[in-house]
Design an enzyme around this catalytic site. Structure first.
Site, PDB file in Angstrom:
ATOM      1  N   TYR A  53       8.417 -48.512  17.507  1.00 38.60           N
ATOM      2  CA  TYR A  53       7.571 -49.139  18.523  1.00 38.60           C
ATOM      3  C   TYR A  53       7.577 -50.656  18.404  1.00 38.60           C
ATOM      4  CZ  TYR A  53       4.038 -49.134  14.757  1.00 38.60           C
ATOM      5  OH  TYR A  53       3.378 -49.304  13.561  1.00 38.60           O
ATOM      6  N   HIS A 133      13.417 -42.379  15.266  1.00 34.83           N
ATOM      7  CA  HIS A 133      13.134 -43.044  13.996  1.00 34.83           C
ATOM      8  C   HIS A 133      14.347 -43.840  13.521  1.00 34.83           C
ATOM      9  CE1 HIS A 133      10.850 -43.067  10.029  1.00 34.83           C
ATOM     10  NE2 HIS A 133       9.932 -43.313  10.936  1.00 34.83           N
ATOM     11  N   LYS A 135      16.664 -47.096  12.898  1.00 34.32           N
ATOM     12  CA  LYS A 135      16.365 -48.459  12.470  1.00 34.32           C
ATOM     13  C   LYS A 135      17.604 -49.326  12.658  1.00 34.32           C
ATOM     14  CE  LYS A 135      12.491 -46.694  11.100  1.00 34.32           C
ATOM     15  NZ  LYS A 135      11.264 -46.872  11.893  1.00 34.32           N
ATOM     16  N   ASP A 164       8.159 -53.086   3.047  1.00 32.44           N
ATOM     17  CA  ASP A 164       9.342 -52.315   3.384  1.00 32.44           C
ATOM     18  C   ASP A 164      10.550 -52.980   2.730  1.00 32.44           C
ATOM     19  OD1 ASP A 164      11.220 -50.583   4.967  1.00 32.44           O
ATOM     20  OD2 ASP A 164       9.393 -50.163   6.091  1.00 32.44           O
ATOM     21  N   TYR A 269       5.509 -41.303   1.574  1.00 36.88           N
ATOM     22  CA  TYR A 269       4.742 -40.066   1.747  1.00 36.88           C
ATOM     23  C   TYR A 269       5.345 -39.000   0.845  1.00 36.88           C
ATOM     24  CZ  TYR A 269       4.174 -42.745   6.063  1.00 36.88           C
ATOM     25  OH  TYR A 269       3.974 -43.755   6.972  1.00 36.88           O
ATOM     26  N   LEU A 319      -3.413 -35.298   1.010  1.00 39.75           N
ATOM     27  CA  LEU A 319      -2.426 -34.215   0.987  1.00 39.75           C
ATOM     28  C   LEU A 319      -1.190 -34.627   0.191  1.00 39.75           C
ATOM     29  CD1 LEU A 319      -2.353 -32.607   4.567  1.00 39.75           C
ATOM     30  CD2 LEU A 319      -2.649 -31.403   2.398  1.00 39.75           C
ATOM     31  N   TYR A 320      -0.741 -35.872   0.417  1.00 39.68           N
ATOM     32  CA  TYR A 320       0.429 -36.364  -0.318  1.00 39.68           C
ATOM     33  C   TYR A 320       0.130 -36.485  -1.809  1.00 39.68           C
ATOM     34  CZ  TYR A 320       2.083 -37.563   4.380  1.00 39.68           C
ATOM     35  OH  TYR A 320       2.464 -37.510   5.693  1.00 39.68           O
ATOM     36  N   HIS A 353       5.515 -48.848   2.817  1.00 40.38           N
ATOM     37  CA  HIS A 353       6.296 -48.084   3.783  1.00 40.38           C
ATOM     38  C   HIS A 353       7.760 -48.027   3.358  1.00 40.38           C
ATOM     39  CE1 HIS A 353       7.947 -47.284   7.964  1.00 40.38           C
ATOM     40  NE2 HIS A 353       6.968 -46.416   7.876  1.00 40.38           N
ATOM     41  N   GLU A 381      17.058 -39.819  12.793  1.00 43.03           N
ATOM     42  CA  GLU A 381      17.094 -40.749  11.668  1.00 43.03           C
ATOM     43  C   GLU A 381      18.478 -41.374  11.517  1.00 43.03           C
ATOM     44  OE1 GLU A 381      14.456 -41.394   9.865  1.00 43.03           O
ATOM     45  OE2 GLU A 381      13.119 -39.664  10.059  1.00 43.03           O
ATOM     46  N   ILE A 446       5.289 -30.895   9.246  1.00 47.24           N
ATOM     47  CA  ILE A 446       5.340 -31.689  10.480  1.00 47.24           C
ATOM     48  C   ILE A 446       4.719 -33.068  10.344  1.00 47.24           C
ATOM     49  CG2 ILE A 446       5.390 -29.635  11.940  1.00 47.24           C
ATOM     50  CD1 ILE A 446       2.433 -30.056  12.534  1.00 47.24           C
TER      51      ILE A 446
END
Length: 447
Positions: A53, A133, A135, A164, A269, A319-320, A353, A381, A446
Protein backbone atom coordinates in the site's frame (compact mmCIF):
# COMPACT_ATOMS: atom_id res chain seq x y z
CA UNK A 1 26.96 -30.60 -1.63
CA UNK A 2 24.41 -33.02 -3.17
CA UNK A 3 20.82 -31.79 -2.93
CA UNK A 4 18.49 -33.33 -0.38
CA UNK A 5 15.60 -32.73 -2.78
CA UNK A 6 14.66 -34.97 -5.70
CA UNK A 7 13.78 -31.98 -7.90
CA UNK A 8 16.21 -29.38 -6.65
CA UNK A 9 15.72 -25.83 -7.92
CA UNK A 10 18.84 -24.14 -6.54
CA UNK A 11 21.30 -25.45 -9.17
CA UNK A 12 18.86 -24.56 -11.95
CA UNK A 13 18.26 -20.94 -10.95
CA UNK A 14 19.36 -18.43 -13.54
CA UNK A 15 21.05 -15.38 -12.06
CA UNK A 16 22.42 -12.00 -13.07
CA UNK A 17 26.10 -11.28 -12.26
CA UNK A 18 26.84 -8.54 -9.74
CA UNK A 19 29.85 -6.65 -8.50
CA UNK A 20 30.22 -6.11 -4.76
CA UNK A 21 29.99 -2.32 -5.13
CA UNK A 22 26.69 -2.67 -7.05
CA UNK A 23 24.88 -3.83 -3.88
CA UNK A 24 24.33 -1.28 -1.13
CA UNK A 25 22.60 -1.58 2.24
CA UNK A 26 20.81 1.38 3.80
CA UNK A 27 21.03 1.67 7.57
CA UNK A 28 17.45 2.53 8.47
CA UNK A 29 13.97 3.67 7.53
CA UNK A 30 14.82 7.39 7.43
CA UNK A 31 17.74 6.77 5.07
CA UNK A 32 15.46 4.55 2.98
CA UNK A 33 13.01 7.44 2.62
CA UNK A 34 15.73 9.90 1.66
CA UNK A 35 17.21 7.50 -0.87
CA UNK A 36 13.83 6.76 -2.43
CA UNK A 37 13.03 10.46 -2.85
CA UNK A 38 16.49 11.15 -4.34
CA UNK A 39 16.16 8.28 -6.80
CA UNK A 40 12.68 9.42 -7.89
CA UNK A 41 13.88 12.99 -8.41
CA UNK A 42 16.84 11.90 -10.55
CA UNK A 43 15.02 9.25 -12.64
CA UNK A 44 15.34 9.67 -16.41
CA UNK A 45 13.56 6.63 -17.93
CA UNK A 46 11.30 4.68 -15.59
CA UNK A 47 9.86 4.47 -12.10
CA UNK A 48 7.98 1.30 -11.13
CA UNK A 49 6.75 1.30 -7.53
CA UNK A 50 5.29 -1.97 -6.17
CA UNK A 51 4.05 -2.13 -2.58
CA UNK A 52 1.23 -3.56 -0.50
CA UNK A 53 0.00 0.00 0.00
CA UNK A 54 0.78 3.68 -0.47
CA UNK A 55 -0.86 5.36 2.51
CA UNK A 56 -2.53 8.77 2.70
CA UNK A 57 -0.36 10.36 5.37
CA UNK A 58 2.63 12.73 5.44
CA UNK A 59 5.15 10.21 4.08
CA UNK A 60 2.74 8.84 1.49
CA UNK A 61 1.95 12.37 0.34
CA UNK A 62 5.66 13.12 0.06
CA UNK A 63 6.22 10.07 -2.16
CA UNK A 64 3.22 10.72 -4.40
CA UNK A 65 4.12 14.42 -4.72
CA UNK A 66 7.65 13.40 -5.74
CA UNK A 67 6.27 11.04 -8.40
CA UNK A 68 4.02 13.76 -9.84
CA UNK A 69 6.91 16.26 -9.80
CA UNK A 70 9.18 13.82 -11.64
CA UNK A 71 6.52 13.15 -14.26
CA UNK A 72 5.79 16.86 -14.71
CA UNK A 73 9.50 17.64 -15.15
CA UNK A 74 10.01 14.78 -17.61
CA UNK A 75 6.73 13.84 -19.35
CA UNK A 76 8.44 11.00 -21.22
CA UNK A 77 9.20 9.25 -17.90
CA UNK A 78 7.43 5.87 -17.55
CA UNK A 79 5.83 6.03 -14.08
CA UNK A 80 3.72 3.17 -12.71
CA UNK A 81 2.55 2.49 -9.15
CA UNK A 82 1.11 -0.92 -8.24
CA UNK A 83 -0.61 -1.69 -4.92
CA UNK A 84 -3.04 -4.27 -3.59
CA UNK A 85 -6.57 -3.71 -4.97
CA UNK A 86 -8.49 -4.60 -1.81
CA UNK A 87 -6.13 -2.97 0.70
CA UNK A 88 -6.40 0.34 -1.21
CA UNK A 89 -10.20 0.44 -0.86
CA UNK A 90 -10.52 0.04 2.89
CA UNK A 91 -9.48 2.18 5.83
CA UNK A 92 -7.03 1.32 8.58
CA UNK A 93 -7.96 -1.58 10.85
CA UNK A 94 -9.77 -0.31 13.92
CA UNK A 95 -10.10 3.27 12.60
CA UNK A 96 -13.80 3.06 11.75
CA UNK A 97 -15.39 3.48 8.35
CA UNK A 98 -13.01 5.21 5.92
CA UNK A 99 -12.99 5.61 2.12
CA UNK A 100 -9.53 4.06 1.74
CA UNK A 101 -6.50 5.30 -0.15
CA UNK A 102 -8.16 5.00 -3.57
CA UNK A 103 -10.21 8.16 -2.92
CA UNK A 104 -6.98 10.05 -2.26
CA UNK A 105 -5.36 8.64 -5.40
CA UNK A 106 -8.31 9.88 -7.46
CA UNK A 107 -8.13 13.34 -5.90
CA UNK A 108 -4.39 13.55 -6.64
CA UNK A 109 -4.93 12.62 -10.30
CA UNK A 110 -7.81 15.09 -10.60
CA UNK A 111 -5.83 18.02 -9.17
CA UNK A 112 -2.45 17.46 -10.86
CA UNK A 113 -1.43 18.33 -14.39
CA UNK A 114 0.84 15.28 -14.44
CA UNK A 115 -0.51 11.74 -14.48
CA UNK A 116 0.77 8.98 -12.20
CA UNK A 117 -1.31 5.82 -12.81
CA UNK A 118 -1.89 3.71 -9.70
CA UNK A 119 -2.99 0.15 -10.44
CA UNK A 120 -4.74 -2.18 -8.02
CA UNK A 121 -3.91 -5.88 -8.23
CA UNK A 122 -6.55 -8.27 -6.81
CA UNK A 123 -4.75 -11.47 -5.87
CA UNK A 124 -7.97 -12.86 -4.42
CA UNK A 125 -11.61 -11.80 -4.10
CA UNK A 126 -11.13 -11.31 -0.34
CA UNK A 127 -8.14 -9.72 1.36
CA UNK A 128 -8.16 -12.41 4.04
CA UNK A 129 -7.25 -15.05 1.45
CA UNK A 130 -4.38 -13.34 -0.34
CA UNK A 131 -2.83 -9.95 -1.15
CA UNK A 132 -0.19 -8.47 -3.42
CA UNK A 133 2.92 -8.86 -1.25
CA UNK A 134 5.51 -8.21 -3.96
CA UNK A 135 8.39 -5.89 -3.07
CA UNK A 136 10.85 -3.82 -5.07
CA UNK A 137 11.03 -0.38 -6.68
CA UNK A 138 12.60 -0.15 -10.14
CA UNK A 139 14.05 3.29 -10.85
CA UNK A 140 16.05 3.43 -14.09
CA UNK A 141 18.58 0.58 -13.69
CA UNK A 142 18.45 0.50 -9.89
CA UNK A 143 16.29 -1.85 -7.79
CA UNK A 144 15.45 -0.66 -4.28
CA UNK A 145 14.31 -3.73 -2.37
CA UNK A 146 12.64 -3.68 1.04
CA UNK A 147 9.79 -5.39 2.84
CA UNK A 148 8.42 -1.96 3.75
CA UNK A 149 5.22 -0.40 2.47
CA UNK A 150 4.89 3.37 2.09
CA UNK A 151 3.62 5.34 5.08
CA UNK A 152 4.89 7.37 8.04
CA UNK A 153 6.11 4.51 10.22
CA UNK A 154 7.75 2.47 7.44
CA UNK A 155 9.57 5.59 6.22
CA UNK A 156 10.29 7.04 9.70
CA UNK A 157 8.68 10.32 8.76
CA UNK A 158 7.62 11.28 12.29
CA UNK A 159 8.71 9.97 15.72
CA UNK A 160 8.39 6.20 15.21
CA UNK A 161 9.77 3.70 12.71
CA UNK A 162 9.05 0.13 11.63
CA UNK A 163 12.35 -1.67 11.16
CA UNK A 164 12.95 -3.51 7.89
CA UNK A 165 15.78 -4.31 5.46
CA UNK A 166 16.78 -1.88 2.70
CA UNK A 167 18.95 -2.85 -0.26
CA UNK A 168 20.01 -1.09 -3.46
CA UNK A 169 21.02 -3.25 -6.40
CA UNK A 170 22.35 -1.54 -9.51
CA UNK A 171 21.78 -4.05 -12.27
CA UNK A 172 20.00 -3.34 -15.54
CA UNK A 173 19.06 -6.96 -16.27
CA UNK A 174 17.47 -7.36 -12.83
CA UNK A 175 15.59 -4.07 -13.19
CA UNK A 176 14.35 -5.07 -16.66
CA UNK A 177 13.18 -8.45 -15.37
CA UNK A 178 11.24 -6.94 -12.47
CA UNK A 179 9.65 -4.27 -14.68
CA UNK A 180 8.66 -6.89 -17.28
CA UNK A 181 6.74 -8.91 -14.68
CA UNK A 182 4.83 -5.85 -13.46
CA UNK A 183 4.07 -4.60 -16.96
CA UNK A 184 3.13 -7.89 -18.61
CA UNK A 185 2.22 -10.17 -15.70
CA UNK A 186 0.16 -7.72 -13.64
CA UNK A 187 -0.84 -4.45 -15.32
CA UNK A 188 -1.82 -6.17 -18.58
CA UNK A 189 -4.34 -8.42 -16.80
CA UNK A 190 -8.09 -7.77 -17.18
CA UNK A 191 -8.38 -8.09 -13.40
CA UNK A 192 -6.10 -5.07 -12.82
CA UNK A 193 -7.61 -1.56 -12.92
CA UNK A 194 -6.48 1.95 -12.13
CA UNK A 195 -7.38 3.06 -8.64
CA UNK A 196 -6.69 6.73 -9.35
CA UNK A 197 -9.65 6.99 -11.76
CA UNK A 198 -13.33 7.17 -10.69
CA UNK A 199 -16.05 4.56 -11.24
CA UNK A 200 -14.07 1.53 -10.13
CA UNK A 201 -15.53 -1.88 -10.99
CA UNK A 202 -16.67 -3.99 -8.06
CA UNK A 203 -14.51 -6.87 -6.92
CA UNK A 204 -17.50 -9.15 -7.44
CA UNK A 205 -17.71 -8.21 -11.12
CA UNK A 206 -14.03 -9.14 -11.52
CA UNK A 207 -14.34 -12.59 -9.95
CA UNK A 208 -13.62 -14.54 -13.16
CA UNK A 209 -10.76 -12.24 -14.17
CA UNK A 210 -9.23 -12.54 -10.69
CA UNK A 211 -9.38 -16.32 -10.89
CA UNK A 212 -7.66 -16.19 -14.28
CA UNK A 213 -4.95 -13.84 -12.94
CA UNK A 214 -4.21 -16.04 -9.93
CA UNK A 215 -4.07 -19.11 -12.15
CA UNK A 216 -1.58 -17.39 -14.46
CA UNK A 217 0.53 -16.15 -11.55
CA UNK A 218 0.92 -19.70 -10.24
CA UNK A 219 2.88 -20.46 -13.42
CA UNK A 220 4.59 -17.07 -13.77
CA UNK A 221 8.26 -16.34 -13.18
CA UNK A 222 10.72 -13.50 -13.64
CA UNK A 223 12.32 -13.39 -17.07
CA UNK A 224 15.91 -14.48 -16.50
CA UNK A 225 16.78 -15.47 -20.08
CA UNK A 226 19.64 -12.95 -20.00
CA UNK A 227 20.97 -14.61 -16.86
CA UNK A 228 23.12 -17.71 -16.43
CA UNK A 229 23.30 -20.85 -14.30
CA UNK A 230 27.09 -20.53 -14.22
CA UNK A 231 27.41 -18.77 -10.86
CA UNK A 232 31.16 -18.42 -10.57
CA UNK A 233 30.92 -15.09 -8.77
CA UNK A 234 28.52 -12.78 -6.96
CA UNK A 235 25.04 -12.92 -8.53
CA UNK A 236 21.34 -12.34 -7.87
CA UNK A 237 18.29 -14.43 -8.79
CA UNK A 238 14.74 -12.98 -8.65
CA UNK A 239 12.11 -15.42 -7.37
CA UNK A 240 8.30 -15.38 -7.51
CA UNK A 241 5.70 -17.49 -5.76
CA UNK A 242 1.99 -17.82 -4.97
CA UNK A 243 0.15 -20.88 -3.73
CA UNK A 244 1.23 -24.20 -2.30
CA UNK A 245 4.61 -25.67 -3.31
CA UNK A 246 5.55 -22.64 -5.41
CA UNK A 247 9.19 -22.15 -6.53
CA UNK A 248 9.94 -19.50 -3.89
CA UNK A 249 8.73 -21.77 -1.07
CA UNK A 250 10.78 -24.64 -2.45
CA UNK A 251 13.95 -22.52 -2.69
CA UNK A 252 13.48 -21.29 0.90
CA UNK A 253 13.31 -24.89 2.12
CA UNK A 254 16.27 -25.90 -0.05
CA UNK A 255 18.36 -23.06 1.34
CA UNK A 256 17.73 -24.24 4.91
CA UNK A 257 18.51 -27.80 3.82
CA UNK A 258 21.81 -26.63 2.27
CA UNK A 259 23.07 -25.01 5.50
CA UNK A 260 26.15 -26.72 6.94
CA UNK A 261 27.51 -24.32 9.57
CA UNK A 262 25.29 -21.29 10.18
CA UNK A 263 21.70 -20.28 9.48
CA UNK A 264 20.07 -16.98 10.46
CA UNK A 265 16.33 -16.40 9.99
CA UNK A 266 14.38 -13.20 10.59
CA UNK A 267 10.59 -13.00 10.73
CA UNK A 268 8.26 -10.51 12.43
CA UNK A 269 5.49 -13.07 13.07
CA UNK A 270 6.67 -16.35 14.57
CA UNK A 271 4.34 -18.82 12.90
CA UNK A 272 6.61 -20.99 10.78
CA UNK A 273 5.11 -23.37 8.19
CA UNK A 274 5.55 -27.08 8.86
CA UNK A 275 7.94 -27.37 5.90
CA UNK A 276 10.31 -24.83 7.48
CA UNK A 277 10.03 -26.38 10.94
CA UNK A 278 10.94 -29.75 9.42
CA UNK A 279 14.06 -28.34 7.72
CA UNK A 280 15.12 -26.47 10.87
CA UNK A 281 14.88 -29.71 12.86
CA UNK A 282 17.00 -31.50 10.26
CA UNK A 283 19.56 -28.68 10.30
CA UNK A 284 19.82 -28.89 14.10
CA UNK A 285 20.28 -32.67 13.82
CA UNK A 286 23.25 -32.24 11.50
CA UNK A 287 24.89 -29.67 13.79
CA UNK A 288 24.03 -26.35 12.13
CA UNK A 289 24.08 -23.34 14.45
CA UNK A 290 20.80 -21.43 14.06
CA UNK A 291 19.82 -17.89 15.04
CA UNK A 292 16.19 -16.82 14.74
CA UNK A 293 15.31 -13.15 15.26
CA UNK A 294 11.66 -12.25 15.89
CA UNK A 295 9.96 -9.15 17.17
CA UNK A 296 9.05 -8.90 20.83
CA UNK A 297 5.25 -8.96 21.08
CA UNK A 298 5.32 -5.27 22.01
CA UNK A 299 7.27 -4.57 18.79
CA UNK A 300 4.61 -6.27 16.66
CA UNK A 301 2.69 -3.92 14.35
CA UNK A 302 -0.60 -5.39 15.67
CA UNK A 303 0.27 -4.79 19.33
CA UNK A 304 -2.16 -2.65 21.32
CA UNK A 305 -1.19 -1.68 24.91
CA UNK A 306 -3.35 -3.28 27.64
CA UNK A 307 -4.42 0.21 28.69
CA UNK A 308 -6.42 0.54 25.47
CA UNK A 309 -9.74 -1.24 24.73
CA UNK A 310 -9.37 -4.83 23.54
CA UNK A 311 -9.75 -5.56 19.82
CA UNK A 312 -9.52 -9.00 18.27
CA UNK A 313 -6.55 -7.95 16.12
CA UNK A 314 -4.58 -7.17 19.29
CA UNK A 315 -4.51 -10.89 20.16
CA UNK A 316 -2.20 -11.67 17.23
CA UNK A 317 1.13 -10.77 18.92
CA UNK A 318 0.18 -13.06 21.80
CA UNK A 319 -0.66 -15.91 19.41
CA UNK A 320 2.80 -15.53 17.89
CA UNK A 321 4.40 -15.54 21.34
CA UNK A 322 2.51 -18.73 22.23
CA UNK A 323 3.89 -20.31 19.05
CA UNK A 324 7.42 -19.15 19.92
CA UNK A 325 7.14 -20.48 23.48
CA UNK A 326 6.06 -23.91 22.22
CA UNK A 327 8.98 -23.97 19.78
CA UNK A 328 11.45 -22.94 22.49
CA UNK A 329 10.12 -25.57 24.88
CA UNK A 330 10.56 -28.33 22.27
CA UNK A 331 14.14 -27.19 21.61
CA UNK A 332 15.27 -26.18 25.10
CA UNK A 333 18.17 -28.64 24.91
CA UNK A 334 19.47 -26.91 21.75
CA UNK A 335 19.02 -23.51 23.42
CA UNK A 336 20.99 -24.67 26.46
CA UNK A 337 23.86 -25.88 24.28
CA UNK A 338 23.99 -22.62 22.32
CA UNK A 339 23.25 -24.33 19.02
CA UNK A 340 19.84 -22.63 18.80
CA UNK A 341 19.55 -18.95 19.64
CA UNK A 342 16.16 -17.24 19.74
CA UNK A 343 16.39 -13.45 19.83
CA UNK A 344 13.66 -10.91 20.59
CA UNK A 345 13.99 -7.50 18.90
CA UNK A 346 12.77 -4.38 20.70
CA UNK A 347 13.71 -0.71 20.44
CA UNK A 348 11.43 1.50 22.52
CA UNK A 349 7.99 1.97 20.94
CA UNK A 350 9.22 1.13 17.45
CA UNK A 351 8.07 -1.94 15.56
CA UNK A 352 9.79 -4.81 13.76
CA UNK A 353 8.96 -5.95 10.22
CA UNK A 354 12.21 -7.56 9.18
CA UNK A 355 12.44 -10.83 7.27
CA UNK A 356 15.01 -12.86 5.35
CA UNK A 357 17.69 -15.53 5.67
CA UNK A 358 21.48 -15.81 5.75
CA UNK A 359 22.86 -19.27 4.93
CA UNK A 360 26.47 -20.14 5.81
CA UNK A 361 28.81 -17.56 4.25
CA UNK A 362 27.28 -17.90 0.79
CA UNK A 363 23.57 -17.15 0.41
CA UNK A 364 21.55 -14.09 1.47
CA UNK A 365 17.79 -14.02 0.85
CA UNK A 366 16.07 -10.63 0.57
CA UNK A 367 12.31 -11.03 0.76
CA UNK A 368 9.00 -9.65 1.96
CA UNK A 369 7.92 -13.22 2.72
CA UNK A 370 6.97 -13.50 6.41
CA UNK A 371 7.89 -17.21 6.43
CA UNK A 372 4.43 -18.15 7.72
CA UNK A 373 1.58 -20.31 6.36
CA UNK A 374 -0.15 -17.29 4.84
CA UNK A 375 2.95 -16.34 2.84
CA UNK A 376 3.46 -19.96 1.79
CA UNK A 377 -0.12 -20.47 0.55
CA UNK A 378 -2.10 -17.26 0.01
CA UNK A 379 -0.12 -14.10 -0.77
CA UNK A 380 1.78 -13.25 -3.96
CA UNK A 381 5.41 -13.08 -2.79
CA UNK A 382 8.86 -12.48 -4.26
CA UNK A 383 12.49 -12.50 -3.21
CA UNK A 384 16.02 -11.79 -4.39
CA UNK A 385 18.60 -14.48 -3.70
CA UNK A 386 22.19 -13.23 -3.54
CA UNK A 387 24.74 -15.96 -4.15
CA UNK A 388 28.30 -15.17 -3.01
CA UNK A 389 30.44 -18.31 -3.57
CA UNK A 390 33.78 -16.53 -3.07
CA UNK A 391 32.95 -14.23 -0.12
CA UNK A 392 33.07 -10.97 -2.07
CA UNK A 393 30.20 -9.44 -0.08
CA UNK A 394 30.83 -10.75 3.44
CA UNK A 395 31.64 -7.44 5.17
CA UNK A 396 28.41 -5.55 4.21
CA UNK A 397 26.50 -8.71 5.13
CA UNK A 398 28.21 -8.85 8.54
CA UNK A 399 27.47 -5.19 9.22
CA UNK A 400 23.77 -5.62 8.40
CA UNK A 401 23.47 -8.54 10.81
CA UNK A 402 25.31 -6.61 13.53
CA UNK A 403 22.85 -3.75 13.15
CA UNK A 404 19.88 -6.13 13.38
CA UNK A 405 21.22 -7.80 16.54
CA UNK A 406 21.90 -4.43 18.18
CA UNK A 407 18.42 -4.27 19.73
CA UNK A 408 17.89 -7.94 20.56
CA UNK A 409 18.03 -10.11 23.66
CA UNK A 410 18.47 -13.88 23.69
CA UNK A 411 15.77 -16.12 25.16
CA UNK A 412 17.66 -18.27 27.67
CA UNK A 413 14.69 -20.46 28.57
CA UNK A 414 11.16 -20.96 27.25
CA UNK A 415 9.86 -19.95 30.70
CA UNK A 416 11.21 -16.42 30.05
CA UNK A 417 8.20 -15.96 27.75
CA UNK A 418 4.84 -15.11 29.28
CA UNK A 419 1.96 -17.58 29.49
CA UNK A 420 -1.77 -17.17 28.92
CA UNK A 421 -2.29 -16.54 32.65
CA UNK A 422 -0.07 -13.44 32.44
CA UNK A 423 -1.78 -11.90 29.42
CA UNK A 424 -4.24 -8.97 29.65
CA UNK A 425 -7.75 -10.09 30.57
CA UNK A 426 -9.34 -9.38 27.17
CA UNK A 427 -6.58 -11.19 25.29
CA UNK A 428 -6.60 -14.23 27.61
CA UNK A 429 -10.38 -14.52 27.43
CA UNK A 430 -10.38 -14.41 23.62
CA UNK A 431 -7.54 -16.93 23.26
CA UNK A 432 -9.21 -19.36 25.66
CA UNK A 433 -12.41 -19.11 23.64
CA UNK A 434 -10.79 -19.76 20.24
CA UNK A 435 -8.81 -22.65 21.74
CA UNK A 436 -12.03 -24.24 23.05
CA UNK A 437 -13.74 -24.11 19.66
CA UNK A 438 -10.56 -25.35 17.92
CA UNK A 439 -10.13 -22.45 15.48
CA UNK A 440 -6.66 -21.55 16.75
CA UNK A 441 -5.08 -23.73 14.03
CA UNK A 442 -7.13 -21.93 11.35
CA UNK A 443 -5.99 -18.53 12.65
CA UNK A 444 -2.35 -19.60 12.41
CA UNK A 445 -2.90 -20.52 8.73
CA UNK A 446 -4.45 -17.24 7.55
CA UNK A 447 -2.94 -14.53 9.80
Amino acid sequence: MPSLFKRSLLPKLRSFPLTADAVGILSGAAEFRRCLLEQIASATRRIYIVALYLQQDEAGQEILDALHAAKLARPELDVVVVVDWLRAQRGLIGAGKQPGNSAWYQEMTRTHASEVPIYGVPVQTRELFGVLHLKGFVIDDCVIYSGASLNNVYLHKLDKYRYDRYHLLRNRELADSMQHLVQHGLVASKAVHRLDLPNLPTTRSLRNDIGDLRSRLKHAAYDTTRGSTDRTGLSVSPLLGVGKNNPLNRVICELIASAQQQLTICTPYFNLPLAIIREINRALARGVKIDIVVGDKTANDFYIPPSEPFRVISALPYLYEISLRRFAKRHQRNIDSGQLNLHLWRDGDNTYHLKGMWIDRRYTLLTGNNLNPRAFRLDLENALLIDDPHGEWLEPRRLELAEIFQHTRRIEHFQNLETLAEYPMGVAKFLKRVSRVRIERLLYRIL
